[in-house]
Design an enzyme around this catalytic site. Structure first.
Site, PDB file in Angstrom:
ATOM      1  N   ASP A  40       0.835  -1.209   0.000  1.00 30.80           N
ATOM      2  CA  ASP A  40       0.000   0.000   0.000  1.00 30.80           C
ATOM      3  C   ASP A  40       0.868   1.257   0.000  1.00 30.80           C
ATOM      4  O   ASP A  40       1.978   1.244   0.537  1.00 30.80           O
ATOM      5  CB  ASP A  40      -0.900  -0.033   1.251  1.00 30.80           C
ATOM      6  N   GLY A  43       0.150   5.436  -4.393  1.00 31.31           N
ATOM      7  CA  GLY A  43      -0.439   6.727  -4.789  1.00 31.31           C
ATOM      8  C   GLY A  43       0.183   7.862  -3.992  1.00 31.31           C
ATOM      9  O   GLY A  43       0.570   8.899  -4.542  1.00 31.31           O
ATOM     10  N   ARG A  53      -0.275   9.079 -10.151  1.00 31.78           N
ATOM     11  CA  ARG A  53      -0.356   7.879  -9.304  1.00 31.78           C
ATOM     12  C   ARG A  53       0.309   6.660  -9.955  1.00 31.78           C
ATOM     13  O   ARG A  53       0.928   5.843  -9.280  1.00 31.78           O
ATOM     14  CB  ARG A  53      -1.835   7.568  -8.986  1.00 31.78           C
ATOM     15  N   HIS A  57       2.796   3.213  -8.881  1.00 27.51           N
ATOM     16  CA  HIS A  57       2.607   1.774  -9.144  1.00 27.51           C
ATOM     17  C   HIS A  57       3.829   1.207  -9.873  1.00 27.51           C
ATOM     18  O   HIS A  57       4.254   0.090  -9.625  1.00 27.51           O
ATOM     19  CB  HIS A  57       1.339   1.541  -9.975  1.00 27.51           C
ATOM     20  N   THR A  86     -10.706  -6.824  -5.675  1.00 30.09           N
ATOM     21  CA  THR A  86     -12.004  -6.717  -6.371  1.00 30.09           C
ATOM     22  C   THR A  86     -12.604  -5.314  -6.158  1.00 30.09           C
ATOM     23  O   THR A  86     -13.476  -4.898  -6.904  1.00 30.09           O
ATOM     24  CB  THR A  86     -12.985  -7.794  -5.858  1.00 30.09           C
ATOM     25  N   ARG A  91     -11.454   2.581  -8.989  1.00 27.23           N
ATOM     26  CA  ARG A  91     -10.477   3.629  -9.328  1.00 27.23           C
ATOM     27  C   ARG A  91     -10.689   4.124 -10.758  1.00 27.23           C
ATOM     28  O   ARG A  91     -11.322   3.437 -11.566  1.00 27.23           O
ATOM     29  CB  ARG A  91      -9.060   3.062  -9.194  1.00 27.23           C
ATOM     30  N   LEU A 151      10.922 -20.459  -4.425  1.00 28.82           N
ATOM     31  CA  LEU A 151       9.852 -19.591  -3.919  1.00 28.82           C
ATOM     32  C   LEU A 151       8.602 -19.652  -4.795  1.00 28.82           C
ATOM     33  O   LEU A 151       8.691 -19.577  -6.023  1.00 28.82           O
ATOM     34  CB  LEU A 151      10.366 -18.138  -3.903  1.00 28.82           C
ATOM     35  N   ARG A 208       1.726  -5.010   6.059  1.00 28.67           N
ATOM     36  CA  ARG A 208       1.021  -3.967   5.310  1.00 28.67           C
ATOM     37  C   ARG A 208       1.826  -2.681   5.414  1.00 28.67           C
ATOM     38  O   ARG A 208       2.187  -2.257   6.513  1.00 28.67           O
ATOM     39  CB  ARG A 208      -0.398  -3.734   5.817  1.00 28.67           C
ATOM     40  N   SER A 216      -8.485  -5.155   4.530  1.00 35.09           N
ATOM     41  CA  SER A 216      -8.995  -4.814   3.197  1.00 35.09           C
ATOM     42  C   SER A 216      -9.372  -6.046   2.363  1.00 35.09           C
ATOM     43  O   SER A 216      -8.963  -6.178   1.208  1.00 35.09           O
ATOM     44  CB  SER A 216      -7.978  -3.962   2.430  1.00 35.09           C
ATOM     45  N   GLU A 227       0.862 -13.606  12.129  1.00 31.12           N
ATOM     46  CA  GLU A 227       1.430 -12.440  12.816  1.00 31.12           C
ATOM     47  C   GLU A 227       1.318 -11.230  11.881  1.00 31.12           C
ATOM     48  O   GLU A 227       1.674 -11.318  10.700  1.00 31.12           O
ATOM     49  CB  GLU A 227       2.913 -12.683  13.156  1.00 31.12           C
TER      50      GLU A 227
HETATM   51  C1  FPP Z   1      -2.057   0.230  -3.291  1.00 33.52           C
HETATM   52  O1  FPP Z   1      -1.525   1.533  -3.242  1.00 33.52           O
HETATM   53  C2  FPP Z   1      -1.488  -0.454  -4.417  1.00 33.52           C
HETATM   54  C3  FPP Z   1      -2.189  -1.056  -5.425  1.00 33.52           C
HETATM   55  C4  FPP Z   1      -3.655  -1.102  -5.466  1.00 33.52           C
HETATM   56  C5  FPP Z   1      -1.503  -1.669  -6.545  1.00 33.52           C
HETATM   57  C6  FPP Z   1      -0.417  -2.568  -6.103  1.00 33.52           C
HETATM   58  C7  FPP Z   1       0.410  -2.892  -7.249  1.00 33.52           C
HETATM   59  C8  FPP Z   1       1.754  -2.864  -7.245  1.00 33.52           C
HETATM   60  C9  FPP Z   1       2.593  -2.554  -6.082  1.00 33.52           C
HETATM   61  C10 FPP Z   1       2.494  -3.215  -8.421  1.00 33.52           C
HETATM   62  C11 FPP Z   1       2.176  -4.644  -8.683  1.00 33.52           C
HETATM   63  C12 FPP Z   1       3.199  -5.248  -9.418  1.00 33.52           C
HETATM   64  C13 FPP Z   1       3.009  -6.382 -10.068  1.00 33.52           C
HETATM   65  C14 FPP Z   1       4.185  -7.058 -10.536  1.00 33.52           C
HETATM   66  C15 FPP Z   1       1.690  -6.973 -10.335  1.00 33.52           C
HETATM   67  P1  FPP Z   1      -2.513   2.748  -3.431  1.00 33.52           P
HETATM   68  O2  FPP Z   1      -2.562   3.086  -4.873  1.00 33.52           O
HETATM   69  O3  FPP Z   1      -3.834   2.451  -2.812  1.00 33.52           O
HETATM   70  O4  FPP Z   1      -1.745   3.862  -2.637  1.00 33.52           O
HETATM   71  P2  FPP Z   1      -2.428   5.066  -1.833  1.00 33.52           P
HETATM   72  O5  FPP Z   1      -3.197   4.431  -0.698  1.00 33.52           O
HETATM   73  O6  FPP Z   1      -1.256   5.844  -1.371  1.00 33.52           O
HETATM   74  O7  FPP Z   1      -3.301   5.810  -2.787  1.00 33.52           O
END
Ligand code: FPP
Length: 260
Positions: A40, A43, A53, A57, A86, A91, A151, A208, A216, A227
């Protein structure tokens, strides 16, 4: 305590500052077998830098690569990453499209390295609404890595835990209806075998990032005795030493699973 002259001193060394954790600080006999991460803060990472944003990512994808490499090195058995929930469909369309394109970019760039590292790629979640190109890339990666024994890198993609539980209940109900299962045989183990994680142990450690402290809709069934470890670090800033810190703290916890 031990004494040097008349001076009492603690027998344990002072804890290192967390930036300096190294693999040598980890007890390799007590590494969590299954680590799950809610990645998380992408953004907010971008916003802090005046970037769109999606830049967060993209940077988050690089953090995925770092953490996969370290998990392999530590002999973690499985790493489950919450990549798209889901609920993330709410967004803006462009952001959704960008996130759903990331598995292709990630696997397009790193699959040869993952194969080299003996990583097995798996995915859990609802395939139906995903772009065909994402589904095809992920399927190919799963196929190309299916015999790898290192892994397990499990992406939760278009995943929601309540939906997973509903799907498990529906399949179980069908099996009761067609008399493959008797309802008196329903146990925790049996219901677990209907979940998307049926081939995995439950996570030992959930991380997290970004300071939020909630689940979530992530692995609600599987996290019963996991844990939990929260950090204010935003996912794109999550470095190897942060994972080491989480694992070292995990190793210091007493897990009783309801016992004494
Ligand atoms: C949450 O941050 C993040 C996501 C919903 C997307 C997670 C995806 C990645 C980290 C990249 C994934 C990579 C692969 C290889 C699939 P947020 O956008 O909710 O952040 P915010 O709470 O600061 O807005």
């Amino acid at each position: 305590m031990f004494e040097r002259g008349s001076f009492w001193r603690p027998s344990k060394r002072r804890r290192k500052p967390k930036e300096s954790w190294t693999v040598e600080d980890v007890d390799l006999q007590k590494v969590p077998k299954h680590v799950a991460i809610i990645m998380d803060g992408n953004g907010r990472w971008a916003k802090k830098r005046g970037l769109p944003r999606i830049a967060g990512h993209h940077e988050g994808m690089k953090a995925v690569r770092r953490i996969v490499r370290l998990c392999s090195q530590l002999n973690v058995e499985a790493l489950t990453l919450y990549a798209f929930s889901t609920e993330n469909w709410k967004r803006p369309k462009a952001e959704v499209e960008y996130i759903l394109g990331l598995p292709e970019e990630f696997l397009g760039t790193f699959l040869p390295e993952l194969i080299e590292e003996n990583v097995r790629v798996e995915v859990m979640g609802e395939q139906n609404k995903l772009p065909a190109s994402t589904v095809n890339t992920v399927r190919r990666a799963m196929k190309d890595t299916e015999s790898n024994t290192g892994l397990i890198l499990n992406f939760a993609l278009n995943y929601g835990s309540r939906q997973e539980i509903i799907e498990a209940c529906k399949s179980l109900a069908e099996d009761i209806e067609n008399e493959t299962i008797d309802k008196k045989d329903i146990t925790e183990e049996l219901l677990s075998s209907y979940m998307a994680t049926c081939y995995l142990d439950d996570p030992d450690l959930l991380i997290r990032t970004s300071g939020e402290q909630r689940l979530s809709n992530f692995m609600l069934w599987q996290l019963a005795y996991t844990e939990l470890w929260f950090t204010d670090v935003l996912w794109p800033d999550f470095q190897e030493e942060h994972l080491l810190e989480a694992i070292i703290q995990f190793q210091g916890r007493g897990r009783r699973f309801g016992g004494v």
